[in-house]
Design a protein around this motif. Structure first.
Motif, PDB file in Angstrom:
ATOM      1  N   ILE A 202       0.657  -1.296  -0.132  1.00 15.67           N
ATOM      2  CA  ILE A 202      -0.064  -0.125  -0.078  1.00 15.67           C
ATOM      3  C   ILE A 202       0.816   1.237   0.028  1.00 15.67           C
ATOM      4  O   ILE A 202       0.444   2.500   0.049  1.00 15.67           O
ATOM      5  CB  ILE A 202      -0.947   0.079   1.335  1.00 15.67           C
ATOM      6  N   LEU A 203       2.179   1.142  -0.151  1.00 14.97           N
ATOM      7  CA  LEU A 203       3.074   2.098   0.049  1.00 14.97           C
ATOM      8  C   LEU A 203       2.701   3.234  -1.325  1.00 14.97           C
ATOM      9  O   LEU A 203       2.838   4.484  -1.173  1.00 14.97           O
ATOM     10  CB  LEU A 203       4.464   1.885  -0.094  1.00 14.97           C
ATOM     11  N   ASN A 204       2.360   2.834  -2.514  1.00 12.10           N
ATOM     12  CA  ASN A 204       2.357   3.490  -3.368  1.00 12.10           C
ATOM     13  C   ASN A 204       0.933   4.491  -3.231  1.00 12.10           C
ATOM     14  O   ASN A 204       0.869   5.606  -3.605  1.00 12.10           O
ATOM     15  CB  ASN A 204       1.963   2.801  -4.766  1.00 12.10           C
ATOM     16  N   THR A 205      -0.054   3.758  -2.591  1.00  8.69           N
ATOM     17  CA  THR A 205      -1.352   4.458  -2.362  1.00  8.69           C
ATOM     18  C   THR A 205      -1.100   5.402  -1.212  1.00  8.69           C
ATOM     19  O   THR A 205      -1.526   6.776  -1.490  1.00  8.69           O
ATOM     20  CB  THR A 205      -2.417   3.266  -2.123  1.00  8.69           C
ATOM     21  N   VAL A 206      -0.206   5.116  -0.199  1.00  9.97           N
ATOM     22  CA  VAL A 206       0.055   6.350   0.753  1.00  9.97           C
ATOM     23  C   VAL A 206       0.841   7.339   0.273  1.00  9.97           C
ATOM     24  O   VAL A 206       0.446   8.521   0.659  1.00  9.97           O
ATOM     25  CB  VAL A 206       0.716   5.513   1.798  1.00  9.97           C
ATOM     26  N   THR A 207       1.803   7.174  -0.742  1.00  7.25           N
ATOM     27  CA  THR A 207       2.387   8.196  -1.285  1.00  7.25           C
ATOM     28  C   THR A 207       1.701   9.135  -2.170  1.00  7.25           C
ATOM     29  O   THR A 207       1.745  10.654  -1.763  1.00  7.25           O
ATOM     30  CB  THR A 207       3.430   7.796  -2.233  1.00  7.25           C
ATOM     31  N   VAL A 208       0.645   8.566  -2.767  1.00  8.06           N
ATOM     32  CA  VAL A 208      -0.251   9.434  -3.527  1.00  8.06           C
ATOM     33  C   VAL A 208      -1.012  10.158  -2.636  1.00  8.06           C
ATOM     34  O   VAL A 208      -1.257  11.419  -2.882  1.00  8.06           O
ATOM     35  CB  VAL A 208      -1.083   8.494  -4.450  1.00  8.06           C
ATOM     36  N   LEU A 209      -1.535   9.749  -1.575  1.00  8.66           N
ATOM     37  CA  LEU A 209      -2.447  10.572  -0.623  1.00  8.66           C
ATOM     38  C   LEU A 209      -1.744  11.553   0.069  1.00  8.66           C
ATOM     39  O   LEU A 209      -2.337  12.794   0.592  1.00  8.66           O
ATOM     40  CB  LEU A 209      -3.172   9.504   0.409  1.00  8.66           C
ATOM     41  N   SER A 210      -0.588  11.179   0.393  1.00  6.87           N
ATOM     42  CA  SER A 210       0.215  12.123   1.227  1.00  6.87           C
ATOM     43  C   SER A 210       0.695  13.287   0.259  1.00  6.87           C
ATOM     44  O   SER A 210       0.959  14.373   0.809  1.00  6.87           O
ATOM     45  CB  SER A 210       1.586  11.707   1.542  1.00  6.87           C
ATOM     46  N   THR A 211       0.790  12.970  -1.199  1.00  4.14           N
ATOM     47  CA  THR A 211       1.084  14.434  -1.931  1.00  4.14           C
ATOM     48  C   THR A 211      -0.213  14.890  -2.184  1.00  4.14           C
ATOM     49  O   THR A 211      -0.290  16.389  -2.349  1.00  4.14           O
ATOM     50  CB  THR A 211       1.498  13.499  -3.412  1.00  4.14           C
ATOM     51  N   LEU A 212      -1.454  14.374  -2.003  1.00  2.00           N
ATOM     52  CA  LEU A 212      -2.625  15.422  -2.252  1.00  2.00           C
ATOM     53  C   LEU A 212      -3.045  16.180  -1.129  1.00  2.00           C
ATOM     54  O   LEU A 212      -3.652  16.971  -1.543  1.00  2.00           O
ATOM     55  CB  LEU A 212      -3.803  13.948  -2.534  1.00  2.00           C
ATOM     56  N   LEU A 213      -2.600  15.711   0.027  1.00  2.00           N
ATOM     57  CA  LEU A 213      -2.920  16.750   1.185  1.00  2.00           C
ATOM     58  C   LEU A 213      -2.321  18.166   1.127  1.00  2.00           C
ATOM     59  O   LEU A 213      -2.973  19.051   1.099  1.00  2.00           O
ATOM     60  CB  LEU A 213      -2.545  15.747   2.471  1.00  2.00           C
ATOM     61  N   PRO A 214      -0.763  18.109   0.870  1.00  2.00           N
ATOM     62  CA  PRO A 214      -0.494  19.760   0.414  1.00  2.00           C
ATOM     63  C   PRO A 214      -1.086  20.252  -0.780  1.00  2.00           C
ATOM     64  O   PRO A 214      -1.512  21.372  -0.823  1.00  2.00           O
ATOM     65  CB  PRO A 214       1.069  19.353   0.254  1.00  2.00           C
ATOM     66  N   LEU A 215      -1.376  19.469  -1.704  1.00  2.00           N
ATOM     67  CA  LEU A 215      -2.071  20.244  -2.912  1.00  2.00           C
ATOM     68  C   LEU A 215      -3.451  20.364  -2.581  1.00  2.00           C
ATOM     69  O   LEU A 215      -4.077  21.678  -3.012  1.00  2.00           O
ATOM     70  CB  LEU A 215      -2.310  19.050  -4.059  1.00  2.00           C
ATOM     71  N   PHE A 216      -4.308  19.823  -1.616  1.00  2.00           N
ATOM     72  CA  PHE A 216      -5.540  20.474  -1.127  1.00  2.00           C
ATOM     73  C   PHE A 216      -5.255  21.623  -0.654  1.00  2.00           C
ATOM     74  O   PHE A 216      -6.309  22.509  -0.588  1.00  2.00           O
ATOM     75  CB  PHE A 216      -6.014  19.394  -0.220  1.00  2.00           C
ATOM     76  N   ILE A 217      -4.364  21.837   0.267  1.00  2.00           N
ATOM     77  CA  ILE A 217      -3.910  23.006   1.119  1.00  2.00           C
ATOM     78  C   ILE A 217      -3.990  24.208   0.025  1.00  2.00           C
ATOM     79  O   ILE A 217      -4.369  25.178   0.377  1.00  2.00           O
ATOM     80  CB  ILE A 217      -2.915  22.897   1.976  1.00  2.00           C
ATOM     81  N   MET A 218      -3.202  23.773  -0.931  1.00  2.00           N
ATOM     82  CA  MET A 218      -3.100  24.954  -2.030  1.00  2.00           C
ATOM     83  C   MET A 218      -4.392  25.272  -2.896  1.00  2.00           C
ATOM     84  O   MET A 218      -4.583  26.436  -2.944  1.00  2.00           O
ATOM     85  CB  MET A 218      -1.890  24.636  -2.856  1.00  2.00           C
ATOM     86  N   LEU A 219      -5.096  24.387  -3.085  1.00  2.00           N
ATOM     87  CA  LEU A 219      -6.481  24.541  -3.808  1.00  2.00           C
ATOM     88  C   LEU A 219      -7.236  25.378  -2.744  1.00  2.00           C
ATOM     89  O   LEU A 219      -8.183  26.374  -3.345  1.00  2.00           O
ATOM     90  CB  LEU A 219      -7.044  23.324  -4.071  1.00  2.00           C
ATOM     91  N   LYS A 220      -7.165  24.987  -1.617  1.00  2.00           N
ATOM     92  CA  LYS A 220      -8.137  25.735  -0.685  1.00  2.00           C
ATOM     93  C   LYS A 220      -7.752  27.335  -0.500  1.00  2.00           C
ATOM     94  O   LYS A 220      -8.392  27.981  -0.386  1.00  2.00           O
ATOM     95  CB  LYS A 220      -7.794  25.082   0.714  1.00  2.00           C
ATOM     96  N   THR A 221      -6.413  27.403  -0.505  1.00  2.00           N
ATOM     97  CA  THR A 221      -5.864  28.894  -0.316  1.00  2.00           C
ATOM     98  C   THR A 221      -6.364  29.634  -1.648  1.00  2.00           C
ATOM     99  O   THR A 221      -6.662  30.615  -1.567  1.00  2.00           O
ATOM    100  CB  THR A 221      -4.355  28.817  -0.321  1.00  2.00           C
ATOM    101  N   LEU A 222      -6.164  28.867  -2.657  1.00  2.00           N
ATOM    102  CA  LEU A 222      -6.677  29.512  -3.937  1.00  2.00           C
ATOM    103  C   LEU A 222      -8.265  29.619  -3.880  1.00  2.00           C
ATOM    104  O   LEU A 222      -8.547  30.860  -4.677  1.00  2.00           O
ATOM    105  CB  LEU A 222      -6.422  28.664  -5.156  1.00  2.00           C
ATOM    106  N   TRP A 223      -9.065  29.094  -3.506  1.00  2.00           N
ATOM    107  CA  TRP A 223     -10.302  29.121  -3.403  1.00  2.00           C
ATOM    108  C   TRP A 223     -10.705  30.102  -2.492  1.00  2.00           C
ATOM    109  O   TRP A 223     -11.544  31.125  -2.840  1.00  2.00           O
ATOM    110  CB  TRP A 223     -10.991  27.876  -2.834  1.00  2.00           C
ATOM    111  N   LEU A 224     -10.089  30.349  -1.533  1.00  2.00           N
ATOM    112  CA  LEU A 224     -10.348  31.472  -0.261  1.00  2.00           C
ATOM    113  C   LEU A 224      -9.838  32.819  -0.972  1.00  2.00           C
ATOM    114  O   LEU A 224     -10.324  33.708  -0.634  1.00  2.00           O
ATOM    115  CB  LEU A 224      -9.490  30.908   1.084  1.00  2.00           C
ATOM    116  N   ASN A 225      -8.883  32.796  -1.783  1.00  2.00           N
ATOM    117  CA  ASN A 225      -8.489  34.121  -2.368  1.00  2.00           C
ATOM    118  C   ASN A 225      -9.083  34.250  -3.835  1.00  2.00           C
ATOM    119  O   ASN A 225      -8.217  35.177  -4.486  1.00  2.00           O
ATOM    120  CB  ASN A 225      -6.959  34.194  -2.351  1.00  2.00           C
ATOM    121  N   ILE A 226     -10.057  33.705  -4.133  1.00  2.00           N
ATOM    122  CA  ILE A 226     -10.646  33.901  -5.537  1.00  2.00           C
ATOM    123  C   ILE A 226     -11.296  35.247  -5.792  1.00  2.00           C
ATOM    124  O   ILE A 226     -11.067  35.832  -6.752  1.00  2.00           O
ATOM    125  CB  ILE A 226     -11.861  32.906  -5.838  1.00  2.00           C
ATOM    126  N   PHE A 227     -11.786  35.618  -4.639  1.00  2.00           N
ATOM    127  CA  PHE A 227     -12.204  37.307  -4.542  1.00  2.00           C
ATOM    128  C   PHE A 227     -11.150  38.265  -4.928  1.00  2.00           C
ATOM    129  O   PHE A 227     -11.297  39.243  -5.584  1.00  2.00           O
ATOM    130  CB  PHE A 227     -13.112  37.309  -3.427  1.00  2.00           C
TER     131      PHE A 227
END
Length: 635
Positions: A202-227
């Motif tokens: 399951i290491l490959n799956t864990v690696t992908v998920l651990s990468t998506l978490l920081p990307l989720f932060i950046m998407l959240k920041t982008l969404w909050l600054n859309i205005f």
């Protein structure tokens, strides 16, 4: 070179790559217009063999490529014009994405190496090591398996920790708050999970998920600054519209040109591009042993293969021409000339020549020849600029009786250069090139500058002779007028010749909208405007001469009784004209005065009341005729 200018270079490289690929248009042309002579048979054969679906799919993908290329080009343009503060924020977010991708790549590569080297290595062996004696531990470590295993894990762990700290710092810098510790911990999760027995699947799956978490932060920041992004776009649009409405589009372009420091950015872009080509020359074995001329030729050809590359080369040309102008100003000891005009004029001229001749679309060899010809034309234009600098200086030195021999010698040396250099250039071009429209154009420019310099030297000589005369030289103005008229006439004839030469090129050699537009501009400014202004001067002078001839000439007795100087030039009057208000002036001085106004220089009385009354009488007659026509129409 500021950091902000350097950060504006990558968007230009993106646009440059899009120009290299022509936004996908050539691929689309190859699909719609295949190389086969019979398009219908080619299409039918594709349909018969069942490839019609793939054919239309290729067309659709080509259109998608064009649309994506245009979107990327617009995004790069928007990134290029961003204010410095927002530009830094964009790059910080880009660096954050690169950090996340680097973390993912490092985890994948580490796990791949571990799984490849130690696929038969059981993690329970590590548990057995704890109960072994010292000899068993030494025996196991001599095989270097556990050492390599731990080294890879520790190295990846340290790298992930550093990336996590850097990612957290960038988030603090861009959003003013730190990320949650669980997200920061996600960088090292795959490394820690790999230590748990039985988790390799399951290491490959864990690696992908651990990468998506920081990307989720950046998407959240982008969404909050859309205005904030929307307000930035709206404020930019409002500012541009307000500037255009209040000051005009030229003022807005000039302000943005200064704010973005476009010439400096383009020079950095072109320098990096040339450096890239130099590295390619040093590494490519086929062209590594190229001669110096061949290497320079290769760099020049590659340095103008796209519109953005031509812009970069134009900025360098402008930079060099600017310092050429500064050098001649230093030689002439002039400080009141706009030293930026030569750089701007040369840049505009060079880029227009590149567009007019289709420089980017030519084959490499033809492109080099065309670039060489454009530079020759630019050199001729530089000579005209230098003459525009030295000509008023010559007139000033001679008319003001300047005793500084140093300044006279400097100005005459520059005039000598303006005669010798064009003659040398003409001799070289006519001895190495056959007759062509380009050679005729360059030759006409060089001959024109030689004649203009000779005219300037002739007028300068007349003024110097007048400076050493003890009596008033009445014929000086006539001689100056005749010499300048000759120079202007020759310049006008060369303008007509260049226009006809351009017509021949456009009709029989190569046309184009840019060339047609430039010919219209040339015909208006260099032919029509010059002819109109010259005719106005001629009519004004002829009218003034007629008016002066109608005035009575003062006799020697009248001049002796007056015993005064001319009120215009303050010189003794050996001859004079008498106005209707009984004032005495030199005929030449009064003629010059009449170029400006028809009133007496002393009493401001109208000099030609009779003529004015005739004009008024003619206006009255025209009004009466008009009234008669109206009355007849009403009846």
């Amino acid at each position: 070179m500021s950091l902000c200018n350097l950060l504006r270079v990558p968007p230009i490289f993106i646009m440059d790559e899009l120009f290299k690929s022509s936004f996908g248009v050539p691929d689309l042309a190859d699909i719609i217009f295949p190389a086969d002579d019979d398009f219908v048979n080619s299409t039918l054969s594709k349909i018969e063999i069942g490839e019609s679906a793939q054919y239309y799919k290729a067309i659709f993908l080509s259109f998608i490529k064009i649309i994506v290329s245009c979107l990327i080009f617009c995004s790069s343009s928007c990134l290029f014009v961003l204010p410095a503060r927002y530009l830094y924020l964009v790059y910080f977010h880009v660096v954050s994405v690169c950090i996340v991708l680097l973390s993912y790549w490092s985890n994948i590569q580490t796990l791949k190496v571990l799984s490849g080297k130690y696929e038969n290595f059981k993690i329970d062996t590590i548990n057995e090591v704890i109960t072994w004696d010292v000899d068993g531990i030494l025996h196991l470590f001599t095989q270097l398996q556990i050492i390599n295993f731990l080294y890879l894990l520790i190295r990846n762990l340290v790298l992930q920790c550093c990336l996590s700290l850097l990612f957290d710092f960038l988030q603090v810098f861009t959003t003013n708050h730190s990320i949650n510790k669980i997200f920061s911990f996600s960088f090292v999760i795959p490394t820690l999970i790999s230590l748990i027995p039985g988790t390799h699947g399951i290491l490959n799956t864990v690696t992908v998920l651990s990468t998506l978490l920081p990307l989720f932060i950046m998407l959240k920041t982008l969404w909050l600054n859309i205005f904030t992004i929307t307000n930035l776009i709206c404020n930019g649009y409002s500012h541009a519209r307000e500037t255009i409405n209040n000051f005009g589009i030229s003022a807005m372009i000039e302000a943005e040109w200064i704010r973005l420091q476009i010439p400096s950015v383009l020079r950095i872009f072109w320098a990096i591009r040339v450096l890239e080509q130099i590295l390619y020359l040093l590494t490519d074995m086929e062209i590594k042993n190229e001669t110096l001329f061949g290497a320079v030729k290769y760099l020049l050809i590659k340095g103008c293969d796209t519109f953005t590359a031509v812009l970069g080369m134009t900025s360098f040309v402008s930079y060099f021409c600017h310092y050429i102008g500064v050098f001649f100003q230093w030689v002439l000891l002039t400080e009141d000339v706009d030293d930026k005009s030569i750089g701007t004029i040369s840049a505009v001229l060079f880029y227009i020549l590149a567009l007019q001749t289709g420089l980017t679309g030519l084959d490499p060899e033809k492109r080099f020849i065309r670039l060489y010809r454009n530079i020759c034309l630019l050199c001729a234009a530089l000579l005209h600029y230098i003459h525009n600098v030295v000509n008023p200086l010559l007139m000033s030195l001679s008319a003001s009786h300047n005793p500084s021999l140093n300044r006279h010698i400097r100005a005459l040396l520059v005039c000598g250069f303006l005669i010798v250099f064009p003659i040398t250039m003409l001799a070289y071009l006519w001895s190495h090139h056959s007759l062509s429209t380009w050679l005729l154009a360059v030759s006409s420019f060089n001959i024109e500058i030689i004649i203009k310099v000779l005219v300037s030297l002739a007028v300068y000589s007349l003024f110097l002779i007048d400076a050493y005369r003890t009596t008033f030289w009445e014929k000086l103005d006539d001689y100056v007028y005749y010499i300048k008229s000759f120079g202007n006439t020759v310049e006008f004839c060369f303008g007509i010749f260049l226009f006809l030469n351009g017509v021949y090129i456009m009709v029989f050699v190569s046309g184009g909208a840019v060339r047609a537009s430039m010919m219209c501009i040339h015909a208006y400014f260099n032919i029509w405007c010059d002819a109109r202004d010259g005719w106005r001067v001629f009519i004004k002078r002829r009218t003034a001469v007629k008016k002066i001839e109608s005035l009575p000439e003062a006799t020697s007795r009248q001049l002796a009784e007056l015993d005064d100087v001319c009120a215009i030039c303050y010189q003794n009057m050996g001859s004079a004209k008498i106005t209707k208000c009984n004032h005495y002036f030199h005929g030449v001085c009064l003629r010059k005065w009449l170029y400006v106004q028809d009133r007496c220089p002393l009493c401001h009385d109208i000099l030609y009341k009779a003529e004015m009354s005739n004009v008024q009488k003619q206006d009255t007659n025209h009004f009466q005729d008009l009234q008669n026509v109206i009355d007849a129409d009403n009846s």
